[in-house]
Design an enzyme around this catalytic site. Structure first.
Site, PDB file in Angstrom:
ATOM      1  CE  LYS A  62     -58.876  -7.311  12.384  1.00 41.64           C
ATOM      2  NZ  LYS A  62     -58.567  -6.277  13.387  1.00 41.64           N
ATOM      3  CB  SER A 317     -55.907 -14.335  12.408  1.00 44.67           C
ATOM      4  OG  SER A 317     -54.850 -14.029  11.515  1.00 44.67           O
TER       5      SER A 317
END
Length: 424
Positions: A62, A317
């Site tokens: 992110k 992720s």
């Protein structure tokens, strides 16, 4: 409003814009390894590589989109400050970017966000950010953040439905293609709001069009799969929040349009399977990943035949997993694998009943892991809630048969969601 939606539907991140994003974030974002997984390569008879975004400074990808978006804003907007809503990882990316760029930020997070993610967000942002816990879901936090944005004129940093954010996430694809020694046959990537897959799929379709792109959502929050089936963005009324990094009620409009065009398949994986993958990665590879980070690997079982002999990339992720969740993760994994079962067991109110249950009903490898016995009644038979862990899922039917034969069987709770929620 209709004009904006039409614009969203036609946006595709350009290769030039993604290259500019890669340059913009290069001094802050790590170029994470594309590492072969010996465990999964052997298991699936394929060349399975893991894109280790869990090794970023903020322990998730992110940071790419957040930093690209904030650093691209003009100074007059930066002076007003920025605001965002996030279930955790985007919050940390925004906090990190605010600290690096010396920009004031307000970060809304659901009250259900794991404590570890809240503390990490505060640590990365330092004096430059304020954290506000609001609501039970990302969508609750989003609405509150939008209200403050309008009142104070702040710039909203969307976690997924934003062009600069999508372009930042797309830089992962550039790295993968640069790092891979051979053409990639399959890429598996998790999906929450869709920013990662929108960006990555766009670059792969342009630079590696033969790569099959598989998106993965948690079974309890199939926002993109539902939207693709309906042909429009659908807001789910209720979702399972366990996979907090990938559970949203509605995907982004831009991301929906891109994924509709680019994805070869959109699938869901059960939360219990995700939990088993988390445990496997920890025990076999010494990797600590969060539920969303384990989703891509969790999907490989569904493609075991198709990926044999193929070059496969799974995007890991994130790794922002709170240690206090491990008990729940283990429990969900056992339930998914058919090794943990809960029953209402009817025990006669007489001496020796429990001893008989243990000696003549339980199998030699069965363990009682939960026992709640009530005597608040005047009946001759008394119920107890009993949790039993098996060594082999095939032991379940014989166990139930013995319980019924000996008249101990009351009710099976795993299939009763109204009662089961009080145990898990």
């Amino acid at each position: 409003m209709n004009t904006l939606l039409e614009k969203d539907k036609t946006y595709i991140p350009s290769l030039e814009a993604v290259k500019q994003a890669a340059e913009r974030i290069s001094k802050v974002v790590l170029k994470t390894p594309l590492a072969e997984s010996f465990t999964y390569s052997k298991r699936f008879e394929a060349n399975v590589m893991l894109k280790r975004e869990d090794l970023q400074q903020v322990r998730s990808y992110k940071i790419r989109g957040a930093y690209n978006k904030i650093s691209s804003l003009p100074q007059e907007q930066l002076k007003k400050g920025v605001i965002c809503a996030s279930a955790g990882n985007h919050a940390q990316g925004v906090a990190f970017a605010c600290n690096k760029l010396k920009v004031k930020g307000v970060i809304y997070m659901p009250g259900t966000t794991p404590k570890q993610k809240v503390e990490q967000t505060q640590m990365f942002g330092g004096e430059w950010i304020d954290v506000v816990l609001k609501g039970d879901t990302y969508d609750d936090s989003f609405k509150s953040a939008m209200k403050q944005m309008e009142e104070q004129g702040l710039v909203f940093i969307h976690p997924f439905d934003d062009e600069k954010v999508i372009e930042g996430q797309a830089t992962i694809a550039l790295e993968i293609l640069e790092q891979a020694d051979e053409p990639i046959d399959y890429i598996f990537a998790p999906l929450g709001g869709g920013g990662l897959l929108a960006g990555v799929s766009s670059i792969f379709k342009e630079l590696s069009p033969n790569t099959k792109i598989i998106g993965i959502e948690p079974q309890g929050a199939p926002s993109m799969k539902t939207s693709l089936r309906e042909g429009k963005v659908v807001e789910l009324e209720n979702i399972e929040r366990f996979v907090d990094g990938a559970s949203v009620q509605k995907v982004g409009a831009r991301n929906f349009a891109i994924c509709k065009k680019n994805l070869d398949e959109m699938i869901t994986v059960p939360e219990g399977k995700i939990c088993q993958t988390i445990l496997d990665l920890y025990n076999q590879d010494a990797m600590v990943v969060e539920p969303a980070g384990a989703m891509a690997i969790s999907a490989l079982d569904l493609y075991s035949e198709k990926i044999k002999g193929k070059n496969v990339v799974c995007i890991v992720s994130g790794s922002n997993n709170d240690i206090i969740r491990m008990a729940e993760i283990k429990e969900r994994a056992l339930l998914y694998s058919g090794l943990k079962h809960y029953f209402v067991v009817v025990f006669p109110q007489r001496a020796g009943a429990l001893k008989e249950f243990v000696a003549k009903v339980l199998g030699p490898n069965d363990d009682i892991t939960h026992f709640e016995y009530s005597k608040k009644h005047n009946r001759s038979n008394g119920p107890a809630v009993v949790g039993i862990e098996l060594k082999d899922p095939n032991d379940f039917k014989p166990l139930v048969d013995r319980m019924k034969k000996k008249n101990f069987y009351g009710e099976y709770l795993n299939d009763n969601p109204n009662l089961f929620q009080f145990l898990i």
